[in-house]
Design a protein around this motif. Sequence first.
Motif, PDB file in Angstrom:
ATOM      1  N   TYR A 186     -38.140  57.761  67.598  1.00 48.59           N
ATOM      2  CA  TYR A 186     -38.243  56.671  66.190  1.00 48.59           C
ATOM      3  C   TYR A 186     -39.519  57.315  65.194  1.00 48.59           C
ATOM      4  O   TYR A 186     -39.963  58.065  65.819  1.00 48.59           O
ATOM      5  CB  TYR A 186     -39.327  55.947  66.858  1.00 48.59           C
ATOM      6  CG  TYR A 186     -39.517  55.335  66.322  1.00 48.59           C
ATOM      7  CD1 TYR A 186     -38.550  53.694  65.701  1.00 48.59           C
ATOM      8  CD2 TYR A 186     -41.201  54.472  66.308  1.00 48.59           C
ATOM      9  CE1 TYR A 186     -39.605  52.750  65.087  1.00 48.59           C
ATOM     10  CE2 TYR A 186     -42.243  53.784  65.558  1.00 48.59           C
ATOM     11  CZ  TYR A 186     -41.487  52.598  64.222  1.00 48.59           C
ATOM     12  OH  TYR A 186     -41.487  51.638  64.013  1.00 48.59           O
TER      13      TYR A 186
ATOM     14  N   GLY B 192     -35.911  49.757  57.587  1.00 47.74           N
ATOM     15  CA  GLY B 192     -36.401  49.805  59.001  1.00 47.74           C
ATOM     16  C   GLY B 192     -37.108  50.685  59.684  1.00 47.74           C
ATOM     17  O   GLY B 192     -36.664  50.900  61.059  1.00 47.74           O
ATOM     18  N   ALA B 193     -37.152  51.485  58.977  1.00 39.49           N
ATOM     19  CA  ALA B 193     -37.842  53.004  59.409  1.00 39.49           C
ATOM     20  C   ALA B 193     -38.934  54.091  59.421  1.00 39.49           C
ATOM     21  O   ALA B 193     -39.114  54.801  58.298  1.00 39.49           O
ATOM     22  CB  ALA B 193     -36.166  54.657  58.922  1.00 39.49           C
TER      23      ALA B 193
ATOM     24  N   TRP C 203     -35.636  44.180  68.601  1.00 36.92           N
ATOM     25  CA  TRP C 203     -34.842  45.104  67.329  1.00 36.92           C
ATOM     26  C   TRP C 203     -35.235  46.365  66.734  1.00 36.92           C
ATOM     27  O   TRP C 203     -34.427  46.589  66.330  1.00 36.92           O
ATOM     28  CB  TRP C 203     -35.756  44.469  66.436  1.00 36.92           C
ATOM     29  CG  TRP C 203     -35.288  42.770  65.817  1.00 36.92           C
ATOM     30  CD1 TRP C 203     -36.251  41.728  65.875  1.00 36.92           C
ATOM     31  CD2 TRP C 203     -34.351  42.637  65.634  1.00 36.92           C
ATOM     32  NE1 TRP C 203     -35.638  40.791  66.431  1.00 36.92           N
ATOM     33  CE2 TRP C 203     -34.016  40.780  65.161  1.00 36.92           C
ATOM     34  CE3 TRP C 203     -32.094  42.837  65.122  1.00 36.92           C
ATOM     35  CZ2 TRP C 203     -33.159  39.439  65.405  1.00 36.92           C
ATOM     36  CZ3 TRP C 203     -31.997  41.663  64.736  1.00 36.92           C
ATOM     37  CH2 TRP C 203     -31.826  40.496  64.996  1.00 36.92           C
ATOM     38  N   LEU C 204     -36.126  46.851  67.815  1.00 34.90           N
ATOM     39  CA  LEU C 204     -36.384  48.290  68.069  1.00 34.90           C
ATOM     40  C   LEU C 204     -36.226  48.726  70.151  1.00 34.90           C
ATOM     41  O   LEU C 204     -37.387  49.201  70.377  1.00 34.90           O
ATOM     42  CB  LEU C 204     -37.739  49.044  67.760  1.00 34.90           C
ATOM     43  CG  LEU C 204     -37.983  48.921  66.323  1.00 34.90           C
ATOM     44  CD1 LEU C 204     -40.078  49.159  66.271  1.00 34.90           C
ATOM     45  CD2 LEU C 204     -37.159  48.604  65.056  1.00 34.90           C
TER      46      LEU C 204
ATOM     47  N   GLU D 282     -35.529  51.256  70.659  1.00 39.08           N
ATOM     48  CA  GLU D 282     -35.481  52.705  71.192  1.00 39.08           C
ATOM     49  C   GLU D 282     -37.153  52.535  71.729  1.00 39.08           C
ATOM     50  O   GLU D 282     -37.675  53.692  71.620  1.00 39.08           O
ATOM     51  CB  GLU D 282     -35.366  53.285  69.988  1.00 39.08           C
ATOM     52  CG  GLU D 282     -36.068  53.183  68.856  1.00 39.08           C
ATOM     53  CD  GLU D 282     -35.065  52.311  67.544  1.00 39.08           C
ATOM     54  OE1 GLU D 282     -34.769  51.131  67.730  1.00 39.08           O
ATOM     55  OE2 GLU D 282     -35.566  52.391  66.451  1.00 39.08           O
TER      56      GLU D 282
ATOM     57  N   ASP E 150     -40.985  47.828  60.197  1.00 36.51           N
ATOM     58  CA  ASP E 150     -39.344  47.893  61.308  1.00 36.51           C
ATOM     59  C   ASP E 150     -38.777  47.124  61.986  1.00 36.51           C
ATOM     60  O   ASP E 150     -36.735  46.767  61.255  1.00 36.51           O
ATOM     61  CB  ASP E 150     -39.114  49.358  62.053  1.00 36.51           C
ATOM     62  CG  ASP E 150     -40.091  50.743  61.303  1.00 36.51           C
ATOM     63  OD1 ASP E 150     -39.784  50.470  59.979  1.00 36.51           O
ATOM     64  OD2 ASP E 150     -40.769  51.511  61.623  1.00 36.51           O
ATOM     65  N   ALA E 151     -38.673  46.366  62.876  1.00 38.25           N
ATOM     66  CA  ALA E 151     -38.705  45.188  63.475  1.00 38.25           C
ATOM     67  C   ALA E 151     -38.235  44.252  62.490  1.00 38.25           C
ATOM     68  O   ALA E 151     -37.651  43.462  62.384  1.00 38.25           O
ATOM     69  CB  ALA E 151     -38.805  44.582  64.289  1.00 38.25           C
TER      70      ALA E 151
ATOM     71  N   PRO F 175     -44.057  49.465  63.579  1.00 38.81           N
ATOM     72  CA  PRO F 175     -42.831  49.004  64.285  1.00 38.81           C
ATOM     73  C   PRO F 175     -42.909  47.548  64.541  1.00 38.81           C
ATOM     74  O   PRO F 175     -42.023  47.472  63.881  1.00 38.81           O
ATOM     75  CB  PRO F 175     -43.110  48.873  65.591  1.00 38.81           C
ATOM     76  CG  PRO F 175     -44.167  50.311  65.770  1.00 38.81           C
ATOM     77  CD  PRO F 175     -45.444  50.489  64.467  1.00 38.81           C
TER      78      PRO F 175
ATOM     79  N   ILE G 241     -41.014  43.198  68.890  1.00 42.00           N
ATOM     80  CA  ILE G 241     -40.589  44.450  68.344  1.00 42.00           C
ATOM     81  C   ILE G 241     -39.353  44.536  68.900  1.00 42.00           C
ATOM     82  O   ILE G 241     -38.418  45.469  68.568  1.00 42.00           O
ATOM     83  CB  ILE G 241     -41.739  45.530  68.396  1.00 42.00           C
ATOM     84  CG1 ILE G 241     -43.169  45.265  67.427  1.00 42.00           C
ATOM     85  CG2 ILE G 241     -41.963  46.752  68.597  1.00 42.00           C
ATOM     86  CD1 ILE G 241     -44.424  45.565  67.638  1.00 42.00           C
ATOM     87  N   ARG G 242     -39.384  44.496  70.707  1.00 44.48           N
ATOM     88  CA  ARG G 242     -39.006  45.539  71.101  1.00 44.48           C
ATOM     89  C   ARG G 242     -37.181  44.766  71.536  1.00 44.48           C
ATOM     90  O   ARG G 242     -36.219  45.673  71.414  1.00 44.48           O
ATOM     91  CB  ARG G 242     -39.246  45.094  72.516  1.00 44.48           C
ATOM     92  CG  ARG G 242     -40.595  46.127  72.988  1.00 44.48           C
ATOM     93  CD  ARG G 242     -40.172  45.853  75.007  1.00 44.48           C
ATOM     94  NE  ARG G 242     -41.570  46.970  75.172  1.00 44.48           N
ATOM     95  CZ  ARG G 242     -42.826  45.913  75.021  1.00 44.48           C
ATOM     96  NH1 ARG G 242     -42.294  44.829  74.969  1.00 44.48           N
ATOM     97  NH2 ARG G 242     -43.511  46.770  75.659  1.00 44.48           N
TER      98      ARG G 242
ATOM     99  N   ARG H  27     -35.399  45.143  60.526  1.00 45.51           N
ATOM    100  CA  ARG H  27     -34.226  45.072  60.910  1.00 45.51           C
ATOM    101  C   ARG H  27     -33.498  43.409  61.145  1.00 45.51           C
ATOM    102  O   ARG H  27     -32.473  43.612  61.242  1.00 45.51           O
ATOM    103  CB  ARG H  27     -34.031  45.859  61.765  1.00 45.51           C
ATOM    104  CG  ARG H  27     -34.090  47.133  61.703  1.00 45.51           C
ATOM    105  CD  ARG H  27     -34.096  48.433  62.853  1.00 45.51           C
ATOM    106  NE  ARG H  27     -34.281  49.945  62.481  1.00 45.51           N
ATOM    107  CZ  ARG H  27     -34.569  50.703  64.066  1.00 45.51           C
ATOM    108  NH1 ARG H  27     -34.009  50.058  65.358  1.00 45.51           N
ATOM    109  NH2 ARG H  27     -35.778  51.323  63.627  1.00 45.51           N
TER     110      ARG H  27
END
Length: 474
Positions: A449, A322-323, A421-422, A424, A330-331, A327, A418-419, A334
């Motif tokens: 990120y 997830g990088a 799971w991420l 950051e 990646d979300a 977004p 998204i927020r 994760r």
Amino acid sequence: TTHLVWLRNDLRMTDNKALYAACSDPDARVLAVFIATPQQWRQHEMAPRQAEFIHANLLQVQQALAERGIPLSYHQCDDFAASVDWLTAYCAQERVDTLFYNRQYEINERQRDQRLEQCLSGKVICQSFDDSLLLPPGSVKTGGGEMYKIYTPFRKAFIQRLTESDVRSLPAPKPRASGALSVATVLAGFDYPPAEPSGDFPAGEEAALQRLRTFCREQVQDYLEQRDRPAIAGTSSLSPYLAIGALSPRQCFNRLRAECPQLLENHDSGAFGWLNELIWREFYRHLMVAYPALCKHRPFIDWTDRVRWRDNQALLQAWQQGATGYPIVDAAMRQLNTTGWMHNRLRMISASFLVKDLLIDWRAGERYFMAQLLDGDLAANNGGWQWAASTGTDAAPYFRIFNPTTQGERFDPQGTFIRKWLPELADVPDNAIHQPHRWAEQQQRVLDYPLPIVDHKQVRLETLAAFEAAKRGE
Ligand code: FAD
């Protein structure tokens, strides 16, 4: 007479055809057995989480069987071949007259069962059942007697067959006259990498049936509006139970029909929308039986095997972890890595990203998903990957390539998912969440990120070229 039920992918008491049939003679002595095959599971990339889930469900089945006077034996062998040998000896030792089991449709499982039936031939009667599907494989065919390759006509024929078929659910078997047993030995854990039990998916058919009832009563009406929104729990989340057979598709269909009697008449309803997904599940299993090469991870469309995939471990790992700098992808990854479950829309987006943006062989993604998923299922996972990779039957055409940014904007407009799971990206405003670095640049801020690992516009063209070259035979 002694009846033995071999439990495999059917870890439930209710609506279990093999178990029910084994118990239908009130005078028979009924035994049950489960055989763990860790080495085989490793070969099949089964997720440790799924093994843990199987174990937790099995403990409940053991208890429920004991209450009905049926002892469950548990044995661990390396692989399917060893399980056949062990079971043959066990049948002799216990003087089993009839063995009951529900069919599995994957190629290794089918070969195992054939081999077992050969070994038991003349000694033990084998009775097997089509239990994990609404309609048996091979029962929905074109006028020419072939398996449908396109989903919509399959569905039409399927529904016709369904209305003509008896798909009532069976009750749990009655307790044996011999009375309840006490469970003396707790089943040992499997020789498999350990995993934490999932908080989101409590084990057991009661939990599954409860979830099914609530979903059909309270949520299914809104399914069509909500099913593509990963921030909303708008789907049933029943897949882990269906995958290991803690719940049957008949139970799903019958409960749905009880709540929505007009189900088959109104194709625009949420209820029909949900049935449609259950039929996708059937479609992929029927396909796998008609085309066993799918079990060997062969593409359905041959020429796609010529696509020159990129062999790039760094890109593959960025996707897995997830990088990727996208977004929504990646979300999604994760969510998968943390919970073992991923929303369907996100499975489509993240699979498309691996294949069409990174140009990595879809089989690497298929394997990774399987190794993580609590609901890992060969037919559905392979079907989903081949759909996303445009290598499958009735797949997305290769020139239709998801844009990961606009997919995010469309299906997670406020970035709520998204927020989650991420973290950051917590400070990034809604309207910038899908391209956070643009915003960061304007604000002169540094985000913890990654930058996008590829440029979607550019790789899209490269992917199109790679598919076109393969199609031309280059
Ligand atoms: P709901 O929307 O409530 O659907 C009800 C049930 O229908 C599901 O539990 C599932 O059993 C079945 N179903 C729904 N969609 C599909 C579908 N597209 N194909 C087949 N069956 C479906 N599903 C799995 O069960 N196991 C997998 O390993 C799997 N891998 C997938 C990989 C990819 C790349 C894709 C695109 C899809 C995959 N799916 C898989 C299908 C689907 O994403 C999940 O079944 C669904 O997200 C499970 O959530 P749910 O139970 O809330 O589904």
